[in-house]
Design a protein around this motif. Structure first.
Motif, PDB file in Angstrom:
ATOM      1  N   TYR A  64       0.862  -1.184   0.000  1.00 52.55           N
ATOM      2  CA  TYR A  64       0.000   0.000   0.000  1.00 52.55           C
ATOM      3  C   TYR A  64       0.899   1.236   0.000  1.00 52.55           C
ATOM      4  O   TYR A  64       2.123   1.132   0.080  1.00 52.55           O
ATOM      5  N   ASP A  65       0.307   2.412  -0.049  1.00 51.30           N
ATOM      6  CA  ASP A  65       1.090   3.644  -0.204  1.00 51.30           C
ATOM      7  C   ASP A  65       2.096   3.842   0.923  1.00 51.30           C
ATOM      8  O   ASP A  65       3.245   4.228   0.689  1.00 51.30           O
ATOM      9  N   ARG A  66       1.687   3.552   2.155  1.00 51.00           N
ATOM     10  CA  ARG A  66       2.542   3.882   3.298  1.00 51.00           C
ATOM     11  C   ARG A  66       2.958   2.663   4.124  1.00 51.00           C
ATOM     12  O   ARG A  66       3.562   2.813   5.184  1.00 51.00           O
ATOM     13  N   HIS A  67       2.621   1.494   3.654  1.00 49.36           N
ATOM     14  CA  HIS A  67       2.999   0.289   4.421  1.00 49.36           C
ATOM     15  C   HIS A  67       2.789  -0.937   3.561  1.00 49.36           C
ATOM     16  O   HIS A  67       2.211  -0.893   2.460  1.00 49.36           O
ATOM     17  N   LEU A  68       3.276  -2.068   4.072  1.00 51.47           N
ATOM     18  CA  LEU A  68       3.007  -3.384   3.490  1.00 51.47           C
ATOM     19  C   LEU A  68       2.010  -4.117   4.374  1.00 51.47           C
ATOM     20  O   LEU A  68       1.937  -3.884   5.591  1.00 51.47           O
ATOM     21  N   PHE A  69       1.243  -5.009   3.749  1.00 50.98           N
ATOM     22  CA  PHE A  69       0.333  -5.864   4.523  1.00 50.98           C
ATOM     23  C   PHE A  69       0.637  -7.311   4.185  1.00 50.98           C
ATOM     24  O   PHE A  69       0.738  -7.681   3.016  1.00 50.98           O
ATOM     25  N   MET A  70       0.792  -8.130   5.228  1.00 48.66           N
ATOM     26  CA  MET A  70       1.165  -9.528   5.052  1.00 48.66           C
ATOM     27  C   MET A  70       0.231 -10.407   5.861  1.00 48.66           C
ATOM     28  O   MET A  70      -0.158 -10.055   6.981  1.00 48.66           O
ATOM     29  N   ASN A  71      -0.155 -11.539   5.287  1.00 50.09           N
ATOM     30  CA  ASN A  71      -0.978 -12.517   5.992  1.00 50.09           C
ATOM     31  C   ASN A  71      -0.311 -13.880   5.882  1.00 50.09           C
ATOM     32  O   ASN A  71      -0.016 -14.350   4.774  1.00 50.09           O
ATOM     33  N   VAL A  72      -0.018 -14.520   7.019  1.00 48.85           N
ATOM     34  CA  VAL A  72       0.657 -15.824   7.043  1.00 48.85           C
ATOM     35  C   VAL A  72       0.017 -16.694   8.120  1.00 48.85           C
ATOM     36  O   VAL A  72      -0.805 -16.225   8.922  1.00 48.85           O
ATOM     37  N   TYR A  73       0.396 -17.968   8.130  1.00 41.57           N
ATOM     38  CA  TYR A  73      -0.155 -18.928   9.093  1.00 41.57           C
ATOM     39  C   TYR A  73       0.965 -19.684   9.797  1.00 41.57           C
ATOM     40  O   TYR A  73       1.735 -20.399   9.152  1.00 41.57           O
ATOM     41  N   ALA A  74       1.040 -19.513  11.114  1.00 38.00           N
ATOM     42  CA  ALA A  74       1.883 -20.401  11.911  1.00 38.00           C
ATOM     43  C   ALA A  74       1.099 -21.682  12.166  1.00 38.00           C
ATOM     44  O   ALA A  74      -0.137 -21.678  12.198  1.00 38.00           O
ATOM     45  N   VAL A  75       1.806 -22.796  12.334  1.00 39.43           N
ATOM     46  CA  VAL A  75       1.135 -24.096  12.415  1.00 39.43           C
ATOM     47  C   VAL A  75       1.686 -24.878  13.603  1.00 39.43           C
ATOM     48  O   VAL A  75       2.882 -24.838  13.893  1.00 39.43           O
ATOM     49  N   ARG A  76       0.790 -25.572  14.268  1.00 42.79           N
ATOM     50  CA  ARG A  76       1.218 -26.575  15.239  1.00 42.79           C
ATOM     51  C   ARG A  76       0.296 -27.785  15.107  1.00 42.79           C
ATOM     52  O   ARG A  76      -0.857 -27.668  14.698  1.00 42.79           O
ATOM     53  N   LEU A  77       0.837 -28.957  15.427  1.00 41.99           N
ATOM     54  CA  LEU A  77       0.061 -30.184  15.303  1.00 41.99           C
ATOM     55  C   LEU A  77      -0.553 -30.559  16.644  1.00 41.99           C
ATOM     56  O   LEU A  77       0.072 -30.413  17.698  1.00 41.99           O
ATOM     57  N   GLU A  78      -1.785 -31.054  16.586  1.00 40.98           N
ATOM     58  CA  GLU A  78      -2.465 -31.562  17.766  1.00 40.98           C
ATOM     59  C   GLU A  78      -2.752 -33.043  17.549  1.00 40.98           C
ATOM     60  O   GLU A  78      -3.341 -33.421  16.539  1.00 40.98           O
ATOM     61  N   HIS A  79      -2.313 -33.876  18.485  1.00 39.19           N
ATOM     62  CA  HIS A  79      -2.500 -35.333  18.408  1.00 39.19           C
ATOM     63  C   HIS A  79      -1.859 -35.922  17.154  1.00 39.19           C
ATOM     64  O   HIS A  79      -2.299 -36.945  16.643  1.00 39.19           O
ATOM     65  N   ARG A  80      -0.849 -35.254  16.618  1.00 38.76           N
ATOM     66  CA  ARG A  80      -0.019 -35.729  15.505  1.00 38.76           C
ATOM     67  C   ARG A  80      -0.754 -35.822  14.171  1.00 38.76           C
ATOM     68  O   ARG A  80      -0.149 -36.096  13.148  1.00 38.76           O
ATOM     69  N   THR A  81      -2.062 -35.602  14.148  1.00 34.90           N
ATOM     70  CA  THR A  81      -2.777 -35.716  12.875  1.00 34.90           C
ATOM     71  C   THR A  81      -3.685 -34.526  12.590  1.00 34.90           C
ATOM     72  O   THR A  81      -4.344 -34.509  11.549  1.00 34.90           O
ATOM     73  N   ALA A  82      -3.725 -33.534  13.451  1.00 33.34           N
ATOM     74  CA  ALA A  82      -4.597 -32.380  13.240  1.00 33.34           C
ATOM     75  C   ALA A  82      -3.738 -31.116  13.193  1.00 33.34           C
ATOM     76  O   ALA A  82      -3.032 -30.796  14.154  1.00 33.34           O
TER      77      ALA A  82
END
Length: 339
Positions: free
Chosen positions: A79-97
């Motif tokens: 954008y004119d005065r900044h950047l915008f970023m969208n990302v996803y951190a991930v962690r596993l629950e019960h090794r399959t979720a």
């Protein structure tokens, strides 16, 4: 995992000079410290809270709207005065979720503003920044962005490796003779679902990191001269390249794992089909064996004269024909491998 609704830090020359101060004080502290950069983290803010930050840092309304929405795709926009970023951190629950934590980030010349749309491991991000104060001094806001991307990609890579290792445990069971038990097949389906969810978060990341390198974060003067290198120059370029490489490796590992689990499930399905065919063939063979004596007894049971009718010899002959024909058919089918 931190449940704090906001966290703030002020960095000067690679060192933390203030933290956990009210968000409203950030702009004033930056004016008082010309060489400082700031980090603001907001946990699931409402419209009013985020709008106050947007007014102070001149954030674009469309970017603010995206930060308030759930399930935005991974991206980096200018954008004119900044950047915008969208990302996803991930962690596993019960090794399959795969549990994904969506993070939206506004990158201005002197501030990084992150919006966690769900509780996440913010402490991991802080530890990553604190691990290299010298590089932080060289990079400013760009170092904060690098640390964010590095932490996110590391979480994705760890999840991908864990899923790949979990597949090793299921592989032998899925390839067992006769097909895997139902519980193992359900486990395989859960792994495939987790990999598909992880793929959506990881696939755009190499491009996001690449665009962050080219964005020239925090260097208006260099930008006006047409520079395309990240802040920190040669110091940060190889670090960004390393994150991009890890993102690409993670994506390739997920693609390989998806192909692998699909092939394992297909092999298990084929094995089940083979077993079903084997059972059907055996049932057909036994039906043929039973059909012969049934036909003979049906014939001899009619009220028609036949050789040996109403005599003991007739009974012996009919019984011998039943036994010999059934046994002969059994031997023939046994040799063919149908029984």
């Amino acid at each position: 995992m931190s449940e704090t609704p906001f966290r703030t830090r002020l960095y000067a020359h690679g060192h933390v000079v203030a933290e956990n101060f009210p968000v409203a004080e950030t702009a004033g502290r930056l004016r008082a410290e010309p060489d400082a950069v700031a980090w603001i983290d907001l946990l699931n803010p409402d419209q009013g809270t985020l709008q106050a930050v947007a007014d102070a840092f001149h954030l674009h309304p469309l970017a603010v709207e995206d930060a308030l929405q759930q399930h935005e795709r991974p991206k980096l926009e200018r954008y004119d005065r900044h950047l915008f970023m969208n990302v996803y951190a991930v962690r596993l629950e019960h090794r399959t979720a795969a549990h994904k934590v969506e993070i939206s980030a506004f990158v201005t010349e002197r501030a990084l503003i992150t919006v966690h749309k769900a509780p996440g491991d913010v402490d991991a991000l802080v530890r990553r920044w604190d691990a290299d104060a010298e590089l932080s001094a060289a990079g400013g806001v760009n170092f904060l962005v690098y640390g964010l991307l590095d932490t996110v990609v590391d979480s994705q890579q760890a999840a991908a490796r864990t899923l790949d290792e979990a597949m090793d445990a299921a592989e032998d069971a899925l390839l067992e003779e006769g097909g895997a038990p139902r519980s193992v097949r359900l486990y395989g389906f859960a792994l495939r679902k987790a990999l598909s969810a992880l793929r959506r978060a990881v696939a755009p990341m190499p491009d996001v990191v690449r665009r962050a390198v080219q964005a020239d974060i925090g260097h208006d003067a260099d930008r006006s001269a047409g520079a395309t290198e990240p802040a920190g120059g040669d110091r940060l370029r190889p670090y960004y390249r390393d994150v991009e490489d890890h993102a690409q490796q993670t994506f390739e590992l997920i693609e390989h794992s998806l192909t692998r689990i699909n092939e394992l499930l297909d092999a298990d399905l084929a094995e089940q089909s083979n077993v079903l065919n084997e059972v059907t063939r055996k049932l057909a063979a036994w039906a043929a064996i039973i059909a012969v004596p049934t036909a003979l007894t049906g014939y001899f049971g009619q009220n028609l004269p036949y050789p040996g009718y109403e005599r003991l010899s007739g009974f012996v002959v009919s019984t011998a024909l039943i036994v010999i024909s059934a046994a002969g058919l059994w031997i023939f089918l046994r040799k063919r491998g149908w029984l």
